[in-house]
Design an enzyme around this catalytic site. Structure first.
Site: not given
Ligand code: E4P
Length: 217
Positions: A83
Site C-alpha cells: 500500500k
Molecule cells: C483503507 O484502506 C483504510 O485503511 C480505511 O478504510 C480508512 O478508514 P477510516 O477513514 O475509517 O480511517
C-alpha cells in the site's frame, strides 16, 4: 463485489474468515498501532489466514525509502499487496512494484483525478476514502461514481476498492455502481446481516416449530 476487512485485529479476522465472505484484508499504520503488535508479524499471520490480497502500508514517503520497505514487505508472503500513498513518489514506486509482479494498493485517494493517475501507474487497487470525503461535507459516493465511469471509459484494470466505509449504505451504493471491492470495518460487515424482519420471522418460526414437538435429527 469482493469484501475485504479493514482491520489488523487477528481475532476479528479469524472469526470473519470462517464466514467464507472474506476476499482480502486492508491495514494501515493507524490500525497496526491500534493492534499493539509487531507490523511484520501481524501481516505474516493475516496472510496465513486469508489467501486473498493483504494490504501492508509503507511508512516511507520518498521513492527510495518506499521501494526499500516494499522489498521487505513483499517477501513476507505471496499475497502481500503493497500500500503506497497517492503522491508522486508513491505512484512512481507503484509503477515499479507492479512491474515486478507484486500487487499495489494506492491509498488516500480523494479525487477522480488522483484515481486516474493511479490507474495510469498500473495500480492493482485504488482506495477512495468515501467516509472521509463525507466527513468534510462532500459526496463520497459521487467520487466512486466518477471513478467507475472513468475507468470503464478506458477499460483500466485497476480495481476500485471503496475505503473508509462507515455503514451498509456505502456498501450498497458502491455495489450498485459496480465498484469491485469494499473494505469494511468488522462492525459494518456484521451489520450487513441485520434486518428486524429476519429476527422477527425467525423468532416466530422457532416458536411454531417448538409447538410441533418434532426434531429433525
Ligand atoms: C483503507 O484502506 C483504510 O485503511 C480505511 O478504510 C480508512 O478508514 P477510516 O477513514 O475509517 O480511517
Amino acid at each position: 463485489m469482493k469484501f475485504f476487512i479493514d482491520t489488523a485485529d487477528l481475532a476479528e479476522i479469524k472469526s470473519l474468515a470462517s464466514s467464507g465472505l472474506l476476499d482480502g484484508v486492508t491495514t494501515n499504520p493507524s490500525l497496526i498501532a491500534k493492534s499493539g503488535r509487531d507490523f511484520k508479524e501481524v501481516i505474516k499471520e493475516i496472510c496465513s489466514i486469508v489467501p486473498g490480497p493483504v494490504s501492508a502500508e509503507v511508512a516511507g514517503t520518498e521513492y527510495e525509502q518506499i521501494m526499500k520497505e516494499a522489498n521487505v514487505l513483499r517477501k513476507i508472503a505471496d499475497n502481500v499487496c503493497i500500500k503506497v500513498p497517492l503522491t508522486p513518489d508513491g505512484l512512481r514506486a507503484c509503477r515499479h512494484i507492479s512491474d515486478d509482479g507484486t500487487m499495489v494498493n494506492v491509498t488516500l485517494c480523494f479525487s477522480a483525478a488522483q484515481a486516474l493517475l493511479a490507474a495510469k501507474s498500473n495500480a492493482s487497487f485504488i482506495s477512495p476514502f468515501v467516509g472521509r470525503v463525507d466527513d468534510i461535507g462532500w459526496d463520497g459516493m459521487q467520487l466512486i461514481s466518477d471513478i467507475v465511469e472513468i475507468y470503464q471509459n478506458y477499460s483500466f484494470k485497476t480495481e476500485i476498492l471503496v475505503a473508509s466505509v462507515r455503514g451498509p449504505n456505502h456498501v450498497i451504493e458502491a455495489a450498485k455502481m459496480g465498484a469491485h471491492v469494499a473494505t469494511l470495518p468488522p462492525a459494518v460487515l456484521r451489520a450487513l446481516f441485520n434486518h428486524p424482519l429476519t429476527d422477527k420471522g425467525l423468532a416466530q418460526f422457532l416458536k411454531d416449530w417448538q409447538g410441533t414437538g418434532q426434531s429433525i435429527v
